[in-house]
Design an enzyme around this catalytic site. Structure first.
Site, PDB file in Angstrom:
ATOM      1  N   GLU A 126      31.799  40.119  39.887  1.00  0.00           N
ATOM      2  CA  GLU A 126      32.195  40.508  41.247  1.00  0.00           C
ATOM      3  C   GLU A 126      31.549  41.810  41.729  1.00  0.00           C
ATOM      4  O   GLU A 126      31.864  42.287  42.811  1.00  0.00           O
ATOM      5  CB  GLU A 126      33.718  40.603  41.329  1.00  0.00           C
ATOM      6  CG  GLU A 126      34.373  39.244  41.134  1.00  0.00           C
ATOM      7  CD  GLU A 126      35.868  39.229  41.418  1.00  0.00           C
ATOM      8  OE1 GLU A 126      36.452  40.316  41.574  1.00  0.00           O
ATOM      9  OE2 GLU A 126      36.446  38.124  41.476  1.00  0.00           O
ATOM     10  N   LYS A 175      30.506  43.733  36.642  1.00  0.00           N
ATOM     11  CA  LYS A 175      31.927  43.954  36.336  1.00  0.00           C
ATOM     12  C   LYS A 175      32.317  43.179  35.081  1.00  0.00           C
ATOM     13  O   LYS A 175      33.196  43.581  34.328  1.00  0.00           O
ATOM     14  CB  LYS A 175      32.737  43.462  37.531  1.00  0.00           C
ATOM     15  CG  LYS A 175      34.229  43.639  37.448  1.00  0.00           C
ATOM     16  CD  LYS A 175      34.879  43.058  38.706  1.00  0.00           C
ATOM     17  CE  LYS A 175      36.380  43.226  38.691  1.00  0.00           C
ATOM     18  NZ  LYS A 175      37.024  42.486  39.799  1.00  0.00           N
TER      19      LYS A 175
HETATM   20  C1  BGC Z   1      38.068  39.258  38.094  1.00  0.00           C
HETATM   21  C2  BGC Z   1      38.076  37.774  38.392  1.00  0.00           C
HETATM   22  C3  BGC Z   1      39.445  37.214  38.051  1.00  0.00           C
HETATM   23  C4  BGC Z   1      40.533  37.973  38.763  1.00  0.00           C
HETATM   24  C5  BGC Z   1      41.922  37.520  38.372  1.00  0.00           C
HETATM   25  C6  BGC Z   1      39.208  39.933  38.842  1.00  0.00           C
HETATM   26  O1  BGC Z   1      39.262  41.268  38.503  1.00  0.00           O
HETATM   27  O2  BGC Z   1      36.844  39.834  38.472  1.00  0.00           O
HETATM   28  O3  BGC Z   1      37.077  37.129  37.643  1.00  0.00           O
HETATM   29  O4  BGC Z   1      39.485  35.870  38.398  1.00  0.00           O
HETATM   30  O5  BGC Z   1      40.424  39.335  38.439  1.00  0.00           O
HETATM   31  O6  BGC Z   1      42.148  37.729  37.014  1.00  0.00           O
END
Ligand code: BGC
Length: 765
Positions: A484, A596
């Site tokens: 992300e 990330k």
């Molecule tokens: C992560 C995602 C994840 C979400 C819920 C985010 O911080 O980057 O990959 O789906 O958290 O756990």
């Protein structure tokens, strides 16, 4: 020893985390480990009880709302609180409180082998009365709607009256924190009491969610040997029912009060909630508390027989392994309405939403240890397929299914599309889990009834979003991969590789089902209006799928532009700036090579046959240097892949980070709920990582390794209806069938073996 988690701390910061660590759940109800006696403002707390998938719908406020941005989102609600019990001693009615008087002894214990939590306090009141207080809790795995608190009180040095006030409170709200994007910013009060009723020693509260119209209710009543109900109040203004019990306490004599709370809601309990709750009460009236604890124990015994992972040589890791598995079991939804939210049923982080976390990090654990629960997770996704098809149309696709990035009841709940809707990979992730289910179970009936349709509809999405470039390659533009910190890119390697797998298997599964029972499958083909040219298009697109490759570095670039960006200046980034998402605008992060979480490295785990050994190795090294692991979904993947490339020490290091993340609160936000994906990742790092498990079309593969820190480890796997036990020691791997049944073929260190019930297999390293 490692079946129990114990804590003695009274520190405020520890306590909110412990509320998550000691939550109890059964996939339907989740109750945080709050204190019965309540502390108001004196001790920070997030008091919560949740019913999986029980939600309200709230408007999403936008400054600038563009086309097809979701108007509203679902939010898991905190429901009626039945945890409160106050204890008063003697004439002066001294209130039992651990912040007053003197705590002579205090322990709380989570019994993971028995499915209960016990809090024991030896307390001396300010006036010198000594009492032992014990609260024992159970959220029943056998009786879905039941949350039980069994309290015992032992006056140690006095014989006087003891008064107990027990409350069922409908005046509840959700937790908010506008400064953390990982929890809700507002809209705390969404559940409103509609009915209060106090009759026949029972209290009933029914509440309604403001917009969704969903209703939840709790029926509370008590059983006690000698206590007398001296007052039952229906407090309409305060929206609660208050029960007052009294005993003539005697020094050394145990007093017992059992509080039963039955939760129901209109998602599951279709008729009148009042009648429903009372019907359940009648059923439960025939069951003693001891039987409830015994059936809970039995349920857990069976679960652990099929799921336990043992490691010899590291007590802290052993504890963590069981703890993480236990909480997965407590959080997994068991009906078509529910799934596993990012925080399970332990807290309100991410508002109770379900993400790809389920399919990639948690589903595999259930698939291999409790396949009936894994199947339920697939059925949930199937139940929201119509929403996914509607969303694909709304997003401008002529066909296919686009699953929501985050949701409860099926519609997209993400308001930040670059790291939400744009993560199209979730549709391929769900398809991947269906394919894994097929590989592990061979369940063609299920694939006929559910799987094929899901694979076809997701494949149709890729055909629609992708396009053939001039060089003949099939490209997918403007999506976001798992990482992300990089958004809206062309040809994210992970997405393209997963889409390719999805397309190939849509076709493959159709051929298998046609061969198996063409008449039966014809009905599915007709219903989906499946055309031969369409199947061909799946194969052509898969074959032509563009998978970016960088010759010079010998790696798969994360996407078309990732490697052209400057590398983030890690040296100049102060420690306190992590996680970066809380300190830098997303655009700043998008401009750099900084991840990330695992992205290409994760693709190499899920689809190792797409890349050669050198590429997998080089990519691991490359991405490791630019990954912050700010997401808790990352270190487990790096652990698995470190094991895969033979770096056992590194694998062990990442594994430690993963396994104790919540127990040691290393991400600092365990108070908002446990990190369920990481908990699944712990089991995966052990079994897919150190034992090298892969489930492929040609069978089950293992390539076991033992970290030097351990003497041995062992685990269980369900595969094609058989239960396998594997033990990895310093010299070899011992594999056996636990129950009598058909022989199983499996591949260990690239050699095929046939495993029979009467002959265990010993494969030297
Ligand atoms: C992560 C995602 C994840 C979400 C819920 C985010 O911080 O980057 O990959 O789906 O958290 O756990």
């Amino acid at each position: 020893m490692s079946w129990k988690i114990k804590r003695h701390s009274m520190k405020e910061t520890d306590l909110t985390n412990e509320e998550s660590l000691f939550f109890l759940g059964n996939g339907y109800i989740g109750v945080r480990g709050n204190f019965e006696e309540t502390y108001g403002e004196a001790i920070g707390t997030i008091r919560g009880t949740y019913l999986n998938a029980f939600h309200d719908v709230i408007d999403i406020p936008y400054g600038e709302k563009l086309f097809a941005f979701p108007d509203n989102q679902q939010k898991m609600l905190n429901v009626m609180d039945s945890q409160t019990i106050h204890v008063y001693l003697g004439e002066e009615k001294e209130h039992f409180s651990m912040t007053e008087g003197e705590v002579l002894d205090y322990t709380r214990t989570l019994h993971m082998d028995e499915g209960r939590m016990v809090r024991e306090i030896h307390w001396k009141s300010p006036l010198g009365r000594e009492i032992k207080v014990q609260f024992e809790r159970l959220v029943s795995f056998v009786h879905r709607e039941l949350f039980l608190i069994n309290m015992t009180l032992t006056p140690m040095n006095f014989s006087e009256s003891i008064t107990v006030v027990s409350v069922l409170n409908g005046d509840v709200e959700n937790y908010v924190n506008p400064d953390d994007p990982r929890v809700a910013a507002g809209e705390a009060k969404r559940l409103h009491v509609e009915t209060l009723d106090a009759t026949d020693e029972c209290g009933f509260v029914r509440s309604r969610a403001e917009n969704s119209g969903l209703e939840a209710a709790s029926l509370t009543y008590h059983n006690t040997q000698e206590g007398k109900l001296i007052d039952l109040q229906q407090e309409d203004v305060l929206k609660r029912i208050v029960f007052t019990y009294q005993w003539q306490g005697e020094e050394g004599k145990v007093i017992d009060l059992s509080k039963r709370n039955i939760y129901v809601d209109t998602l599951r309990h279709k008729e009148d909630l009042f009648q429903n709750a009372y019907r359940l009460k009648d059923q439960l009236d025939t069951v003693e508390d001891e039987q409830l604890f015994a059936s809970q124990h039995k349920y857990l015994t069976r679960f652990w027989q099929h799921a336990d992972v043992e490691v010899e040589g590291d007590e802290a890791l052993q504890e963590a392994l069981r703890f993480n598995l236990y909480h997965l079991l407590q959080s997994v939804g068991r009906d078509k309405h529910s799934n596993i939210s990012a925080k399970g049923l332990s807290g309100e982080g991410y508002e109770g939403h379900y993400f790809w976390d389920t399919e990639i990090y948690m589903f595999p654990v259930f698939l291999m240890t409790a396949p009936e629960l894994a199947k339920q997770l697939l059925i949930y996704r199937y139940s929201i397929l119509e929403h996914a098809k509607a969303r694909a149309i709304e997003m401008g696709h002529g066909q296919g299914a686009l699953f929501p990035w985050r949701t409860i009841s099926g519609s997209e709940c993400s308001s930040y599309f670059p790291a939400g809707t744009a993560q199209y990979h979730i549709s391929a992730d769900i398809a991947y889990s269906y394919i894994q289910y097929y590989h592990a179970t061979g369940d063609l009936q299920f694939m006929n009834d559910y799987g094929a349709e899901l694979l076809i509809e997701t494949a149709r999405l890729w055909i629609d979003i992708g396009h053939f470039r001039e060089d003949g390659k099939f490209a997918i533009d403007d999506v976001t991969g798992p990482d992300e910190y990089t958004a809206i890119v062309n040809n994210n390697y992970y997405t393209n590789a997963m889409a390719k797998h999805n397309l190939n298997w849509a076709n493959e599964m159709i051929q298998i089902l046609r061969q198996e029972d063409s008449a039966r499958f014809q009905q599915v083909e007709d219903r989906l209006n499946l055309r031969e040219e369409e199947l061909e298009s799946f194969c052509i697109a898969a074959e032509a799928m563009f998978l970016p490759y960088d010759q010079e570095r010998g790696i798969n670039p994360q996407d078309d532009t990732f490697l052209n960006k400057a590398v983030w200046n890690f040296e100049q980034t102060p420690k306190e700036h992590y996680p970066l998402l809380l300190n830098y605008h997303p655009l700043t992060l998008y401009r750099y090579q900084v991840c990330k979480q695992a992205d290409t490295v994760l693709a190499h785990f899920l689809l190792e046959d797409e890349a050669d050994e050198a590429t997998i190795r080089n990519s691991f090294d490359y991405y490791e240097r630019v990954t912050t692991h700010d997401s808790s979904l990352s270190s487990c993947v790096f652990s698995m892949m470190a094991a895969r490339v033979g770096e056992l020490d590194k694998a062990y290091h990442y594994f430690q980070e993963t396994a104790r993340l919540d127990l040691d609160n290393t991400h600092g936000n365990t108070k908002d709920g446990l990190h369920l994906a990481n908990m699944g990742g712990t089991w995966m790092a052990m079994v897919f990582g150190f034992a090298g498990l892969r489930i492929k079309a040609d069978g089950l593969h293992l390539s076991p390794q033992l970290p030097e820190q351990w003497e041995r480890f062992s685990f269980h796997l369900h595969y094609k209806g058989q239960l396998i036990e594997a033990t990895v020691t310093k010299d070899d791997c011992l594999i056996r069938l636990v129950e009598e049944g058909e022989p199983v073929s499996l591949v260990v260190n690239e050699e095929v073996y046939h495993l029979t019930y009467d002959q265990e297999l010993r494969v030297p390293h």
